[in-house]
Design a protein around this motif. Structure first.
Motif, PDB file in Angstrom:
ATOM      1  N   GLY A  46     -23.818  46.119  -1.318  1.00  0.00           N
ATOM      2  CA  GLY A  46     -25.073  45.447  -1.608  1.00  0.00           C
ATOM      3  C   GLY A  46     -25.903  45.222  -0.353  1.00  0.00           C
ATOM      4  N   ALA A  47     -27.192  45.026  -0.530  1.00  0.00           N
ATOM      5  CA  ALA A  47     -28.119  44.878   0.593  1.00  0.00           C
ATOM      6  C   ALA A  47     -27.770  43.697   1.492  1.00  0.00           C
ATOM      7  CB  ALA A  47     -29.545  44.749   0.068  1.00  0.00           C
ATOM      8  N   VAL A  48     -27.415  42.556   0.916  1.00  0.00           N
ATOM      9  CA  VAL A  48     -27.089  41.374   1.719  1.00  0.00           C
ATOM     10  C   VAL A  48     -25.826  41.608   2.535  1.00  0.00           C
ATOM     11  CG1 VAL A  48     -26.450  38.931   1.604  1.00  0.00           C
ATOM     12  CG2 VAL A  48     -28.284  39.800   0.157  1.00  0.00           C
ATOM     13  N   ALA A  49     -24.814  42.185   1.907  1.00  0.00           N
ATOM     14  CA  ALA A  49     -23.565  42.470   2.618  1.00  0.00           C
ATOM     15  C   ALA A  49     -23.793  43.481   3.734  1.00  0.00           C
ATOM     16  CB  ALA A  49     -22.508  42.979   1.636  1.00  0.00           C
ATOM     17  N   TRP A  50     -24.623  44.490   3.498  1.00  0.00           N
ATOM     18  CA  TRP A  50     -24.893  45.498   4.526  1.00  0.00           C
ATOM     19  C   TRP A  50     -25.619  44.882   5.717  1.00  0.00           C
ATOM     20  CZ3 TRP A  50     -22.930  49.796   6.011  1.00  0.00           C
ATOM     21  CH2 TRP A  50     -23.621  50.657   6.849  1.00  0.00           C
ATOM     22  N   PHE A  53     -23.110  42.971   7.721  1.00  0.00           N
ATOM     23  CA  PHE A  53     -22.277  43.895   8.479  1.00  0.00           C
ATOM     24  C   PHE A  53     -23.013  44.373   9.739  1.00  0.00           C
ATOM     25  CE2 PHE A  53     -21.393  48.389   9.404  1.00  0.00           C
ATOM     26  CZ  PHE A  53     -20.087  48.283   9.857  1.00  0.00           C
ATOM     27  N   LEU A  54     -24.247  44.804   9.581  1.00  0.00           N
ATOM     28  CA  LEU A  54     -25.018  45.299  10.712  1.00  0.00           C
ATOM     29  C   LEU A  54     -25.235  44.208  11.767  1.00  0.00           C
ATOM     30  CD1 LEU A  54     -27.735  47.523   9.012  1.00  0.00           C
ATOM     31  CD2 LEU A  54     -25.645  48.252  10.208  1.00  0.00           C
ATOM     32  N   ALA A  55     -25.470  42.989  11.332  1.00  0.00           N
ATOM     33  CA  ALA A  55     -25.658  41.882  12.280  1.00  0.00           C
ATOM     34  C   ALA A  55     -24.380  41.643  13.066  1.00  0.00           C
ATOM     35  CB  ALA A  55     -26.073  40.615  11.535  1.00  0.00           C
TER      36      ALA A  55
END
Length: 58
Positions: A46-50, A53-55
């Motif tokens: 999902g967008a929030v999880a991605w 992760f990137l942060a």
């Protein structure tokens, strides 16, 4: 899962060793797959999880 998909791509940081993942954007997030096993499993993130992760890896 959204039917709107884009093409798969690898990071510009990927080396030539063949140990890469590919990512595909979708409306609700991204899909991730092993570049060596393209017909294999896909992990939908999902967008929030991605973003989280990137942060964490920046």
């Amino acid at each position: 899962m959204s039917s709107q998909r884009t093409t798969w791509f690898k990071s510009s940081y990927s080396g030539q060793n063949g140990e890469c993942i590919e990512v595909r954007r979708r409306t609700a997030g991204i899909d991730v797959r092993d570049s060596k096993d393209q017909p294999g499993p896909v992990v939908a993130v999902g967008a929030v999880a991605w973003r989280s992760f990137l942060a964490g890896v920046e």
